[in-house]
Scaffold this active site. Sequence first.
Site, mmCIF file in Angstrom:
data_model
loop_
_atom_site.group_PDB
_atom_site.id
_atom_site.type_symbol
_atom_site.label_atom_id
_atom_site.label_comp_id
_atom_site.label_asym_id
_atom_site.label_seq_id
_atom_site.Cartn_x
_atom_site.Cartn_y
_atom_site.Cartn_z
ATOM 1 C CG PHE A 76 38.092 40.392 40.054
ATOM 2 C CD1 PHE A 76 38.418 39.855 38.828
ATOM 3 C CD2 PHE A 76 37.208 41.438 40.099
ATOM 4 C CE1 PHE A 76 37.870 40.367 37.661
ATOM 5 C CE2 PHE A 76 36.652 41.960 38.944
ATOM 6 C CZ PHE A 76 36.979 41.426 37.722
ATOM 7 C CG HIS A 77 45.008 41.486 42.302
ATOM 8 N ND1 HIS A 77 45.736 42.399 41.583
ATOM 9 C CD2 HIS A 77 45.328 40.266 41.806
ATOM 10 C CE1 HIS A 77 46.482 41.759 40.683
ATOM 11 N NE2 HIS A 77 46.239 40.466 40.799
ATOM 12 C CB ILE A 78 44.154 46.863 42.197
ATOM 13 C CG1 ILE A 78 43.906 48.231 41.568
ATOM 14 C CG2 ILE A 78 45.628 46.538 42.133
ATOM 15 C CD1 ILE A 78 42.616 48.846 41.971
#
Length: 88
Positions: A14-16
């Site tokens: 769940f990165h940017i």
Amino acid sequence: MIVVEGILQNKTGFHIRPAQLFMEKANEFKAGVMVKNEEGMEADGKSILGLMTMGFEYGSKIIIEANGDDEELAAKALLDLVNSKFGE
């Protein structure tokens, strides 16, 4: 209130970019959206900062709670987004 669960299947977690996509999708609905992890930590699904603090990684369980007028549609759309690996 509708509660659905999924597993993050995208390799980068769940990165940017996934957080932004999730927030944008959540904001399409009137229902409130809360996101929880297995440890009980929670964040507003309509807040990118809150989502980024969750630390979701590949294989993490994500619990989505939607509450409001269009809660069923919101929960389904957000779970579909998670299951799509955010297009990665």
